[in-house]
Enzyme design. Structure first.
Site, PDB file in Angstrom:
ATOM      1  CG  HIS A  19      -1.255   1.789  -3.315  1.00  0.00           C
ATOM      2  ND1 HIS A  19      -2.470   1.528  -2.748  1.00  0.00           N
ATOM      3  CD2 HIS A  19      -0.981   0.708  -4.103  1.00  0.00           C
ATOM      4  CE1 HIS A  19      -2.929   0.348  -3.169  1.00  0.00           C
ATOM      5  NE2 HIS A  19      -2.037  -0.174  -3.979  1.00  0.00           N
TER       6      HIS A  19
ATOM      7  CG  ASP B 166      -2.251   0.702   0.924  1.00  0.00           C
ATOM      8  OD1 ASP B 166      -2.171   1.897   0.574  1.00  0.00           O
ATOM      9  OD2 ASP B 166      -3.349   0.127   1.052  1.00  0.00           O
TER      10      ASP B 166
END
Ligand SMILES: *[C@@H]1O[C@H](CO)[C@@H](O)[C@H](O)[C@H]1NC(C)=O
Ligand SMILES: *[C@@H]1O[C@H](CO)[C@@H](O)[C@H](O)[C@H]1NC(C)=O
Ligand SMILES: *[C@@H]1O[C@H](CO)[C@@H](O)[C@H](O)[C@H]1NC(C)=O
Ligand SMILES: *[C@@H]1O[C@H](CO)[C@@H](O)[C@H](O)[C@H]1NC(C)=O
Ligand SMILES: *[C@@H]1O[C@H](CO)[C@@H](O)[C@H](O)[C@H]1NC(C)=O
Length: 448
Positions: free
Chosen positions: A271, A248
């Site tokens: 991310h 993430d």
């Protein structure tokens, strides 16, 4: 003799050579005082002193709690060692302060979590190693903190690409934050490895004066919600010289955060850097004075992102992203204000009354490759268009050799120098003043 101790050596020399015996005595005295100091001012405690087994199977939680309590109560300069070459299995635990003096938690061995979520029993499923109200703590030592999150990931509904799909947002199961500092001040975490967290690896909530440097933070690309460093309502935070490779966000900044400095970080996959989501659950979030530079971001979903919900309030402003190299990043530069909130989805109508204001975001010297056509995306809201965005010396090309482009919606600002792909920002004059906010600041940006 007493007198000669306080006199500077020079004055004694001037009166002729000192007697050798006196010099020896003097030296011996100085050495003794130094040794005494050293012995007095360090208290060394190890996990093993408190009955820990360290075989990776035994439950060493009680030993950890006990050694923490002893360290916390002890006086000057306490060093708490997690010995090298051993593996300590620790169940969820809260280590509380304030403590009577500074503590150095010297982790040289391995700390592992129980593998099964069942082991959490009735205890708080939101955290594993929880530091609460602690001040002046230094964590270091070269060791490993391993959340062994595989079983938590398997039961998460937020796996894979599904959770990024606009209409199919998953509701994350509560999974533990691996290392969570809450209401803390003066914390440094340096030179350790954090891996395979059940959820966020390293979180600071309502903390100030924080350093997180020389860290190695890793978990698989497909592990859900395994943010590297997560900052909530914190200020004066420095995150530098780290390798962060997770499933993430590399670093995420939410809530009221100010004076955050990110420097020299290798991110990806994952991310990327994220400011937000801000305005979640209609919250009012103030994020400002964020400086991010010298990043290497590869194979990530985003490079540098600012994201807000459609509702909520507050601002994200005075942000500088500088000297960044992207490689194969899907959204190298993105502002996304269109994110729907859970609450809002059911009653779409009355939104837009409020919004998170995004302004004064500077992008300087950013180059590399985009995995998608839109290397630059500024998707801002009707209620509060993005203002005073600035692009300086950009060169983002597509990884497949095609031409990249920019996408703008309600985005105002300017470009300086060579900007590739061409800027689509609208000129600032068309921005209407947002009611209810005074324009106090034209100071700044000089916090370099
Ligand atoms: C491990 O020890 C801690 C602290 O004593 C305790 O709370 C926990 O229940 C223990 N876990 C197991 C599985 O015995
Ligand atoms: C953020 O700051 C604002 C203004 O000080 C405050 O109203 C709000 O409650 C704060 N939010 C949090 C989560 O602390
Ligand atoms: C928003 O509200 C939901 C439901 O009450 C809650 O689960 C979630 O943690 C909240 N999010 C934030 C950022 O406070
Ligand atoms: C680009 O990144 C994706 C993952 O985001 C990866 O699957 C793909 O192989 C990468 N391509 C190149 C050329 O590195
Ligand atoms: C932009 O980057 C491409 C690919 O790296 C390079 O070929 C080109 O010369 C660069 N353009 C400028 C103006 O620097």
């Amino acid at each position: 003799m007493q007198n000669s101790l306080v006199k500077p050596l020079g004055s004694r020399m001037a009166r002729g050579a000192p007697r050798p015996a006196a010099v020896l005595l003097l030296l011996a005295g100085v050495v003794a005082v130094l040794m005494l100091n050293a012995a007095e001012s360090r208290i060394l405690l190890t996990l093993d002193d408190f009955g820990a087994v360290g075989d990776g199977i035994a439950n060493d939680t009680k030993a950890f709690e006990d050694v923490w309590k002893a360290a916390c109560a002890a006086g000057d300069n306490t060093i708490l060692n997690v010995p090298a070459g051993k593996t300590y299995q620790i169940w969820p635990v809260t280590l509380s302060g304030p403590c009577s003096s500074e503590i150095k938690l010297f982790i040289s061995g391995n700390i592992v979590a129980p593998e099964s979520p069942d082991d959490w029993g009735s205890s708080d499923r939101r955290q594993w190693l929880h530091f609460y109200k602690v001040q002046e703590l230094k964590v270091t030592g070269g060791g490993i903190i391993d959340g062994r999150g595989q079983q938590w990931w398997a039961q998460s509904s937020c796996k894979g690409k599904l959770h990024n799909h606009k209409n199919k947002r998953c509701t994350p199961q509560p999974a533990p934050k691996a290392v969570h500092f809450e209401d803390c001040h003066g914390i440094s975490v340096k030179g350790i490895t954090l891996q395979n967290s059940q959820q966020y690896h390293l979180t600071f909530t309502r903390c100030s004066n924080v350093e997180a440097n020389y860290l190695r933070v890793t978990s698989p690309e497909d592990s859900p919600n395994t943010n590297g460093v997560h900052l909530v309502d914190s200020y004066n935070v420095h995150v530098k010289d780290n390798l962060i490779s997770t499933g993430d966000d590399c670093v995420s900044i939410v809530g009221n955060c100010t004076d955050v400095r990110l420097r020299a970080i290798s991110c990806g996959p994952g991310h990327g850097i994220s400011i937000g989501t801000l305005g979640e659950n209609n919250s009012v979030d103030y994020v400002e004075k964020i400086k991010v530079d010298t990043l290497f971001i590869s194979n990530a979903e985003n490079g540098v992102r600012v994201r807000t919900t459609k509702s909520g309030g507050g601002f994200a402003r005075k942000v500088k992203f500088e000297s960044i190299v992207m490689r194969n990043v899907t959204n190298p530069i993105i502002i996304d204000q269109e994110r729907s909130d859970h609450l809002e989805d059911s009653s779409e109508a009355p939104a837009a009354a409020r919004a998170v204001q995004v302004e004064k975001i500077n992008y300087i010297d950013i180059r590399g490759t985009s995995a998608s056509e839109h290397a630059v995306t500024f998707s801002c809201s009707d209620a509060a268009p993005c203002r005073r965005l600035s692009l300086t010396n950009l060169n983002l090309t597509r990884v497949d050799g095609h031409k990249a482009s920019s996408y703008c919606r309600k985005a105002f600002g300017r470009s300086i120098g060579t900007v590739i792909p061409e800027s689509c920002l609208s000129k600032e004059d068309f921005v209407q003043q947002v009611p209810g906010r005074s324009e106090e600041d034209d100071d700044d940006d000089s916090d370099s």
